[in-house]
Design an enzyme around this catalytic site. Structure first.
Site, PDB file in Angstrom:
ATOM      1  N   ASP A   1      47.330   4.271  -2.300  1.00  0.00           N
ATOM      2  CA  ASP A   1      46.946   5.634  -1.924  1.00  0.00           C
ATOM      3  C   ASP A   1      47.250   5.926  -0.457  1.00  0.00           C
ATOM      4  O   ASP A   1      47.620   5.042   0.303  1.00  0.00           O
ATOM      5  CB  ASP A   1      45.456   5.870  -2.245  1.00  0.00           C
ATOM      6  CG  ASP A   1      44.555   4.701  -1.806  1.00  0.00           C
ATOM      7  OD1 ASP A   1      45.017   3.839  -1.033  1.00  0.00           O
ATOM      8  OD2 ASP A   1      43.396   4.659  -2.244  1.00  0.00           O
TER       9      ASP A   1
ATOM     10  N   ASP B   1      30.723   3.781  -5.452  1.00  0.00           N
ATOM     11  CA  ASP B   1      30.486   4.667  -6.602  1.00  0.00           C
ATOM     12  C   ASP B   1      31.397   4.308  -7.779  1.00  0.00           C
ATOM     13  O   ASP B   1      31.483   5.056  -8.751  1.00  0.00           O
ATOM     14  CB  ASP B   1      30.695   6.143  -6.196  1.00  0.00           C
ATOM     15  CG  ASP B   1      32.126   6.425  -5.733  1.00  0.00           C
ATOM     16  OD1 ASP B   1      32.945   5.468  -5.664  1.00  0.00           O
ATOM     17  OD2 ASP B   1      32.434   7.596  -5.443  1.00  0.00           O
TER      18      ASP B   1
ATOM     19  N   HIS C   1      34.755   3.909  -7.575  1.00  0.00           N
ATOM     20  CA  HIS C   1      36.127   4.429  -7.531  1.00  0.00           C
ATOM     21  C   HIS C   1      37.158   3.317  -7.327  1.00  0.00           C
ATOM     22  O   HIS C   1      36.896   2.311  -6.669  1.00  0.00           O
ATOM     23  CB  HIS C   1      36.289   5.568  -6.513  1.00  0.00           C
ATOM     24  CG  HIS C   1      36.281   5.199  -5.075  1.00  0.00           C
ATOM     25  ND1 HIS C   1      35.321   5.638  -4.197  1.00  0.00           N
ATOM     26  CD2 HIS C   1      37.137   4.466  -4.326  1.00  0.00           C
ATOM     27  CE1 HIS C   1      35.590   5.173  -2.985  1.00  0.00           C
ATOM     28  NE2 HIS C   1      36.681   4.456  -3.037  1.00  0.00           N
TER      29      HIS C   1
ATOM     30  N   GLU D   1      38.144   9.154  -7.983  1.00  0.00           N
ATOM     31  CA  GLU D   1      36.698   9.346  -7.899  1.00  0.00           C
ATOM     32  C   GLU D   1      36.108   9.483  -9.303  1.00  0.00           C
ATOM     33  O   GLU D   1      36.855   9.679 -10.272  1.00  0.00           O
ATOM     34  CB  GLU D   1      36.390  10.612  -7.081  1.00  0.00           C
ATOM     35  CG  GLU D   1      36.930  10.580  -5.647  1.00  0.00           C
ATOM     36  CD  GLU D   1      36.116   9.672  -4.708  1.00  0.00           C
ATOM     37  OE1 GLU D   1      35.367   8.796  -5.204  1.00  0.00           O
ATOM     38  OE2 GLU D   1      36.253   9.830  -3.485  1.00  0.00           O
TER      39      GLU D   1
HETATM   40  C1  GLP Z   1      38.807   3.163  -0.120  1.00  0.00           C
HETATM   41  C2  GLP Z   1      40.138   2.804  -0.777  1.00  0.00           C
HETATM   42  C3  GLP Z   1      39.943   1.923  -1.983  1.00  0.00           C
HETATM   43  C4  GLP Z   1      39.004   0.784  -1.638  1.00  0.00           C
HETATM   44  C5  GLP Z   1      37.654   1.336  -1.288  1.00  0.00           C
HETATM   45  C6  GLP Z   1      36.642   0.251  -0.914  1.00  0.00           C
HETATM   46  O1  GLP Z   1      38.252   4.349  -0.528  1.00  0.00           O
HETATM   47  N1  GLP Z   1      40.903   3.959  -1.128  1.00  0.00           N
HETATM   48  O2  GLP Z   1      41.207   1.422  -2.419  1.00  0.00           O
HETATM   49  O3  GLP Z   1      38.899  -0.106  -2.731  1.00  0.00           O
HETATM   50  O4  GLP Z   1      37.781   2.209  -0.192  1.00  0.00           O
HETATM   51  O5  GLP Z   1      36.790  -0.104   0.428  1.00  0.00           O
HETATM   52  P1  GLP Z   1      36.214  -1.399   1.088  1.00  0.00           P
HETATM   53  O6  GLP Z   1      37.041  -2.523   0.555  1.00  0.00           O
HETATM   54  O7  GLP Z   1      36.421  -1.220   2.562  1.00  0.00           O
HETATM   55  O8  GLP Z   1      34.797  -1.498   0.698  1.00  0.00           O
END
Ligand code: GLP
Length: 260
Positions: A67, A136, A138, A143
């Site tokens: 992304d 959440d 995602h 989302e």
């Molecule tokens: C972001 C990314 C996701 C990731 C998520 C969790 O929103 N777009 O790909 O898995 O955050 O992030 P973290 O690994 O920092 O908890």
């Protein structure tokens, strides 16, 4: 059912996954790796960079990011172009022309999803996709409510995701509102999904994804539709799993011929 491997620290998860990826790359130098951003995959990238220093050659590996934020210049330190370059491309010695991050530029956003899907198709598809998970549930920036058939497209972030990601920016108001993200349908096309989660804050989303009903309200539950999923978590992230005993038992009796 996903294979669930509970490890003691994020560092040991990083070593386990990096060793698997490195041996795959040694067998298949043009391996296609799906990379995630966020804090969770950093131990994997750290261990992979050690393998690169030890002589594993990643220069022919193609990489696809999940992304990107919309409207953030690629040169912004928190754009996923910059993050992937800093955390993955340079430490592993990937070839920049083989690394693809969705195009979040406003001027060309209309076609960003389609162009990214074309690049993915031309690569022959992702061999292994690294995934983190949002609190959440995602995946990437899909989302809750995202279609399981969705492809790369523009997606509006929830306020909760913007607040979670505010730590990378000055304030929540600086976090973009839109992203261009691989869809759940795109992610499910990868040949192997490796989902990582560490810490108590991920425990509920992880259990709902691995064991809960398959529902678009929990995007992570899409992994239950995939034929090859490995979940690597620490004790805290595993704390809400109902079938923990079974996962440990299955791992203990895993045949030597069965890899990650
Ligand atoms: C972001 C990314 C996701 C990731 C998520 C969790 O929103 N777009 O790909 O898995 O955050 O992030 P973290 O690994 O920092 O908890």
């Amino acid at each position: 059912m996903a294979e669930v491997i509970v490890v003691s620290t994020p560092g040991s998860a990083g070593t386990l996954v990096a060793d698997h990826i490195s041996s795959r790359v040694e067998q298949q130098p043009q391996f296609v790796l799906g990379v995630a951003t966020g804090s969770t995959p950093l131990p994997v990238y750290g261990a992979l960079s050690e393998r690169a220093n030890e002589g594993v050659d990643f220069s022919q590996v193609q990489a696809f990011a999940l992304d990107e934020y919309v409207g953030l210049p690629a040169s912004h330190p928190e754009s996923y172009h910059s993050v992937v370059d800093r955390e993955v491309v340079r430490p592993l010695g990937l070839s920049r022309e083989l690394v693809h991050v969705p195009d979040g530029a406003l001027g060309s956003i209309q076609t960003a999803g389609e162009r990214f899907e074309q690049l993915l198709a031309a690569s022959g598809g992702v061999d292994l996709q690294i995934l983190g998970i949002g609190g959440d549930g995602h995946l990437a920036f899909n989302e809750p409510g995202s279609s399981f058939g969705s492809l790369t497209r523009v997606k509006t972030l929830t306020q909760a995701t913007r607040e979670a990601n505010a730590r990378f920016f000055g304030s929540v108001d600086d976090v973009p509102i839109h992203s261009v993200t691989q869809g759940l349908g795109t992610i499910l096309r990868a040949r192997h999904l490796v989902l990582l989660a560490f810490g108590e804050a991920k425990a509920k989303a992880l259990a709902a994804s691995v064991e809960g009903p398959v529902t678009s309200s929990v995007p992570g539950s899409a992994i239950q539709l995939h034929h090859h999923v490995t979940v690597v978590v620490d004790e805290a992230a595993a704390s809400e799993l109902q079938h923990r005993d079974y996962y440990d038992w299955a791992l203990q009796h895993k045949p030597s011929w069965q890899g990650l």
